[in-house]
Design a protein around this motif. Structure first.
Motif, PDB file in Angstrom:
ATOM      1  N   ALA A  71       5.985   1.757   1.932  1.00  0.00           N
ATOM      2  CA  ALA A  71       4.934   2.756   1.868  1.00  0.00           C
ATOM      3  C   ALA A  71       5.438   4.127   2.293  1.00  0.00           C
ATOM      4  O   ALA A  71       4.913   5.154   1.848  1.00  0.00           O
ATOM      5  CB  ALA A  71       3.756   2.333   2.744  1.00  0.00           C
ATOM      6  N   ASP A  72       6.485   4.149   3.143  1.00  0.00           N
ATOM      7  CA  ASP A  72       7.075   5.424   3.555  1.00  0.00           C
ATOM      8  C   ASP A  72       8.118   5.918   2.563  1.00  0.00           C
ATOM      9  O   ASP A  72       8.783   6.919   2.802  1.00  0.00           O
ATOM     10  CB  ASP A  72       7.687   5.314   4.952  1.00  0.00           C
ATOM     11  CG  ASP A  72       8.797   4.270   5.040  1.00  0.00           C
ATOM     12  OD1 ASP A  72       9.153   3.662   3.997  1.00  0.00           O
ATOM     13  OD2 ASP A  72       9.309   4.057   6.149  1.00  0.00           O
ATOM     14  N   ARG A  73       8.258   5.198   1.429  1.00  0.00           N
ATOM     15  CA  ARG A  73       9.190   5.520   0.343  1.00  0.00           C
ATOM     16  C   ARG A  73      10.638   5.427   0.769  1.00  0.00           C
ATOM     17  O   ARG A  73      11.523   6.048   0.165  1.00  0.00           O
ATOM     18  CB  ARG A  73       8.908   6.904  -0.272  1.00  0.00           C
ATOM     19  CG  ARG A  73       7.457   7.192  -0.594  1.00  0.00           C
ATOM     20  CD  ARG A  73       6.694   6.029  -1.182  1.00  0.00           C
ATOM     21  NE  ARG A  73       7.199   5.594  -2.481  1.00  0.00           N
ATOM     22  CZ  ARG A  73       7.100   4.338  -2.919  1.00  0.00           C
ATOM     23  NH1 ARG A  73       6.577   3.388  -2.168  1.00  0.00           N
ATOM     24  NH2 ARG A  73       7.564   4.026  -4.100  1.00  0.00           N
ATOM     25  N   ARG A  74      10.913   4.625   1.767  1.00  0.00           N
ATOM     26  CA  ARG A  74      12.281   4.359   2.192  1.00  0.00           C
ATOM     27  C   ARG A  74      12.606   2.901   1.883  1.00  0.00           C
ATOM     28  O   ARG A  74      11.712   2.070   1.712  1.00  0.00           O
ATOM     29  CB  ARG A  74      12.436   4.632   3.685  1.00  0.00           C
ATOM     30  CG  ARG A  74      12.237   6.089   4.077  1.00  0.00           C
ATOM     31  CD  ARG A  74      12.127   6.243   5.578  1.00  0.00           C
ATOM     32  NE  ARG A  74      13.341   5.792   6.253  1.00  0.00           N
ATOM     33  CZ  ARG A  74      13.410   5.557   7.565  1.00  0.00           C
ATOM     34  NH1 ARG A  74      12.337   5.701   8.324  1.00  0.00           N
ATOM     35  NH2 ARG A  74      14.546   5.172   8.111  1.00  0.00           N
ATOM     36  N   PRO A  75      13.923   2.533   1.793  1.00  0.00           N
ATOM     37  CA  PRO A  75      14.275   1.153   1.462  1.00  0.00           C
ATOM     38  C   PRO A  75      13.699   0.164   2.471  1.00  0.00           C
ATOM     39  O   PRO A  75      13.686   0.422   3.679  1.00  0.00           O
ATOM     40  CB  PRO A  75      15.810   1.158   1.526  1.00  0.00           C
ATOM     41  CG  PRO A  75      16.195   2.575   1.263  1.00  0.00           C
ATOM     42  CD  PRO A  75      15.116   3.413   1.903  1.00  0.00           C
ATOM     43  N   TYR A 147       4.978  -9.151  -0.711  1.00  0.00           N
ATOM     44  CA  TYR A 147       4.679  -7.749  -0.388  1.00  0.00           C
ATOM     45  C   TYR A 147       5.474  -7.303   0.848  1.00  0.00           C
ATOM     46  O   TYR A 147       5.963  -8.114   1.634  1.00  0.00           O
ATOM     47  CB  TYR A 147       3.190  -7.486  -0.123  1.00  0.00           C
ATOM     48  CG  TYR A 147       2.223  -7.846  -1.184  1.00  0.00           C
ATOM     49  CD1 TYR A 147       2.419  -7.477  -2.510  1.00  0.00           C
ATOM     50  CD2 TYR A 147       1.056  -8.547  -0.876  1.00  0.00           C
ATOM     51  CE1 TYR A 147       1.481  -7.794  -3.488  1.00  0.00           C
ATOM     52  CE2 TYR A 147       0.122  -8.869  -1.833  1.00  0.00           C
ATOM     53  CZ  TYR A 147       0.338  -8.498  -3.139  1.00  0.00           C
ATOM     54  OH  TYR A 147      -0.594  -8.820  -4.108  1.00  0.00           O
ATOM     55  N   GLU A 148       5.543  -6.012   0.996  1.00  0.00           N
ATOM     56  CA  GLU A 148       6.183  -5.403   2.162  1.00  0.00           C
ATOM     57  C   GLU A 148       5.515  -5.882   3.452  1.00  0.00           C
ATOM     58  O   GLU A 148       4.297  -5.845   3.591  1.00  0.00           O
ATOM     59  CB  GLU A 148       6.069  -3.874   2.070  1.00  0.00           C
ATOM     60  CG  GLU A 148       6.632  -3.136   3.265  1.00  0.00           C
ATOM     61  CD  GLU A 148       6.351  -1.647   3.243  1.00  0.00           C
ATOM     62  OE1 GLU A 148       6.723  -0.959   4.219  1.00  0.00           O
ATOM     63  OE2 GLU A 148       5.756  -1.150   2.256  1.00  0.00           O
ATOM     64  N   MET A 159      -3.086  -2.963   0.626  1.00  0.00           N
ATOM     65  CA  MET A 159      -3.705  -2.165  -0.431  1.00  0.00           C
ATOM     66  C   MET A 159      -3.026  -0.811  -0.624  1.00  0.00           C
ATOM     67  O   MET A 159      -3.650   0.143  -1.087  1.00  0.00           O
ATOM     68  CB  MET A 159      -5.202  -1.984  -0.170  1.00  0.00           C
ATOM     69  CG  MET A 159      -5.988  -3.278  -0.198  1.00  0.00           C
ATOM     70  SD  MET A 159      -6.151  -4.008  -1.844  1.00  0.00           S
ATOM     71  CE  MET A 159      -7.390  -2.947  -2.590  1.00  0.00           C
ATOM     72  N   ASN A 160      -1.741  -0.715  -0.309  1.00  0.00           N
ATOM     73  CA  ASN A 160      -0.986   0.487  -0.634  1.00  0.00           C
ATOM     74  C   ASN A 160      -0.439   0.316  -2.046  1.00  0.00           C
ATOM     75  O   ASN A 160       0.424  -0.541  -2.286  1.00  0.00           O
ATOM     76  CB  ASN A 160       0.140   0.713   0.370  1.00  0.00           C
ATOM     77  CG  ASN A 160       0.892   2.008   0.111  1.00  0.00           C
ATOM     78  OD1 ASN A 160       1.738   2.078  -0.775  1.00  0.00           O
ATOM     79  ND2 ASN A 160       0.581   3.034   0.884  1.00  0.00           N
ATOM     80  N   GLY A 161      -0.929   1.110  -2.976  1.00  0.00           N
ATOM     81  CA  GLY A 161      -0.625   0.892  -4.385  1.00  0.00           C
ATOM     82  C   GLY A 161       0.837   1.014  -4.727  1.00  0.00           C
ATOM     83  O   GLY A 161       1.384   0.180  -5.462  1.00  0.00           O
ATOM     84  N   ALA A 257       1.044   1.848   7.130  1.00  0.00           N
ATOM     85  CA  ALA A 257       1.496   2.893   6.211  1.00  0.00           C
ATOM     86  C   ALA A 257       1.506   4.267   6.866  1.00  0.00           C
ATOM     87  O   ALA A 257       2.355   5.104   6.556  1.00  0.00           O
ATOM     88  CB  ALA A 257       0.597   2.924   4.976  1.00  0.00           C
ATOM     89  N   ASP A 258       0.583   4.494   7.780  1.00  0.00           N
ATOM     90  CA  ASP A 258       0.460   5.791   8.457  1.00  0.00           C
ATOM     91  C   ASP A 258       0.280   5.539   9.947  1.00  0.00           C
ATOM     92  O   ASP A 258      -0.840   5.320  10.423  1.00  0.00           O
ATOM     93  CB  ASP A 258      -0.738   6.561   7.898  1.00  0.00           C
ATOM     94  CG  ASP A 258      -0.896   7.935   8.546  1.00  0.00           C
ATOM     95  OD1 ASP A 258      -0.118   8.263   9.463  1.00  0.00           O
ATOM     96  OD2 ASP A 258      -1.814   8.668   8.143  1.00  0.00           O
ATOM     97  N   PRO A 259       1.374   5.560  10.722  1.00  0.00           N
ATOM     98  CA  PRO A 259       1.294   5.236  12.159  1.00  0.00           C
ATOM     99  C   PRO A 259       0.397   6.168  12.961  1.00  0.00           C
ATOM    100  O   PRO A 259       0.055   5.836  14.103  1.00  0.00           O
ATOM    101  CB  PRO A 259       2.758   5.347  12.611  1.00  0.00           C
ATOM    102  CG  PRO A 259       3.554   5.120  11.383  1.00  0.00           C
ATOM    103  CD  PRO A 259       2.762   5.738  10.275  1.00  0.00           C
ATOM    104  N   SER A 260       0.000   7.291  12.396  1.00  0.00           N
ATOM    105  CA  SER A 260      -0.916   8.167  13.130  1.00  0.00           C
ATOM    106  C   SER A 260      -2.327   7.591  13.181  1.00  0.00           C
ATOM    107  O   SER A 260      -3.160   8.043  13.986  1.00  0.00           O
ATOM    108  CB  SER A 260      -0.952   9.558  12.484  1.00  0.00           C
ATOM    109  OG  SER A 260      -1.595   9.520  11.213  1.00  0.00           O
TER     110      SER A 260
END
Length: 395
Positions: A71-75, A147-148, A159-161, A257-260
């Motif tokens: 989700a962070d677009r990293r491997p 899934y990740e 549900m991260n597309g 997906a968003d640690p904040s």
């Protein structure tokens, strides 16, 4: 000094070794690891899988790990299974069904590849296994991503597309590395959470892997409208009770997906046990705890729900432009993915120019639609594989 990508790949390879699966890559420096592991879809580890998670009609089923993008677009490292049919592959290789599973939870024990007869997600996974076994018996290689973050270290961005679609696409690439008899032509297929993933794959899969031929997609009761999560549960009415089990999965998925996003800070003392149940168990365990949570004591009075709404607004399916013929199937009696919502979703996708067919099955609930739609799904898959125009819904 190692690059950030090199360090990331080294980390996922180290995680794979901790899983106790035979490595398909050699040892060496971080740069060597990056070169050996390759890019998205690279096969990292594999071993033969037996038992409940293997498809009974397959000649063999493999448990694999492979590289994808998180989700962070990293491997990131993802696990899954590859089931190979009996017999000799046809010209062009075995056609592929890439299956995206429905909601099982966010913990590693909820990964379909970890299923056992008494497993915490077995009541659902056993049903999809029976359906998928028909496909492998009919000569399809069936690949199933976990899934990740399910079955591998890290959180699961529920549900991260983009993450889900990449996992669905990249396992086809990894399967072809495992067995060259597996072909390039494939169908994306998924249920509920996985129906959402299948729609994202229909929009993104061709661009993601142009070396493969994505021929079509099937979405069973696709999940949507997660952007309404905060508003829905904040109503505090009795209607939220049956769906309360999904709240901690949605919260922890957003946080992954968003640690904040702080899931614990959003809930009251009375509802916070939902998060504990989700971290240690799967959906049946969460539902048991949810039955004890007062529906008027869910969100903390001072909870900032806007980041949650904004995150899930970016995961909706209505804006997608589907690039391949797509079939959406829906049960009229589905209490989890409501027919009126799917009606609106399919209308929006049609408005975006989709080549889409929509079928509704009277009396079918969320899971029964898997069986009720068998004939139509098979006819659709046969048709798109033959290059035939579909009798679509979009005018």
């Amino acid at each position: 000094m190692l690059s950030r990508t090199s360090r990331r790949v080294m980390a996922v390879l180290a995680a794979a070794s901790m899983l106790g699966i035979t490595s398909c890559s050699g040892s060496g420096s971080g740069d060597d690891a990056e070169e050996t592991a390759g890019g998205p879809g690279s096969l990292v580890t594999e071993r033969t899988l037996t038992g409940t998670a293997a498809l009974p009609s397959a000649s063999r089923t493999h448990l694999i790990t492979y590289l994808s993008d998180g989700a962070d677009r990293r491997p990131t490292l993802v696990s899954g299974t590859v089931a190979v049919p009996e017999g000799e592959a046809p010209a062009g290789g075995w056609p592929v069904i890439s299956w995206a599973h429905g909601t099982t939870g966010v913990g590693d024990a909820c990964a379909p590849s970890a299923d056992t007869p008494g497993g915490p997600a077995h009541s659902y996974i056993s049903r999809t296994t029976a359906m998928l076994d028909r496909w492998v018996a009919d000569g399809y290689a069936v690949v199933q991503t976990d899934y990740e973050g399910l079955g591998t270290p890290g959180g699961h961005p529920y549900m991260n597309g983009d993450s889900a679609a990449d996992s669905v696409v990249d396992i086809v690439r990894a399967a072809r590395q495992l067995d060259p008899a597996i072909g390039t032509r494939w169908i994306a297929m998924g249920h509920s959470q996985g129906g959402h993933a299948a729609l994202y794959a229909a929009a993104r899969g061709t661009e993601r892997a142009p070396e493969l031929e994505l021929q079509g997609a099937v979405a069973f009761a696709p999940g949507s409208r997660t952007s309404e999560t905060a508003e829905y549960y904040a109503t505090a009415g009795p209607a939220i009770g049956p769906a309360l089990g999904f709240l901690p999965v949605l919260l922890l998925g957003a946080q992954a997906a968003d640690p904040s996003i702080d899931a614990d800070a959003m809930l009251t003392d009375a509802s916070r046990p939902l998060l504990d149940a989700a971290r240690t168990g799967c959906m049946d365990d969460i539902r048991e705890v949810a039955s004890t949570v007062p529906v008027d004591q869910v969100f903390a009075p001072d909870a900032d729900l806007e980041p949650l709404r904004e995150y899930y607004a970016g995961q909706e399916v209505e804006p997608l432009t589907l690039r391949v013929p797509t079939l959406v199937v829906q049960g009229s009696d589905d209490a989890l993915v409501l027919r009126p919502v799917t009606d609106q979703v399919t209308a929006a996708l049609c408005g975006n120019g989709a080549d889409l067919s929509y079928r509704v099955y009277d009396g079918a609930d969320h899971r029964a639609v898997l069986e009720e739609s068998v004939d139509d799904v098979r006819a659709f898959v046969d048709g798109v594989r033959a290059g035939e125009a579909q009798d679509g819904t979009c005018g």
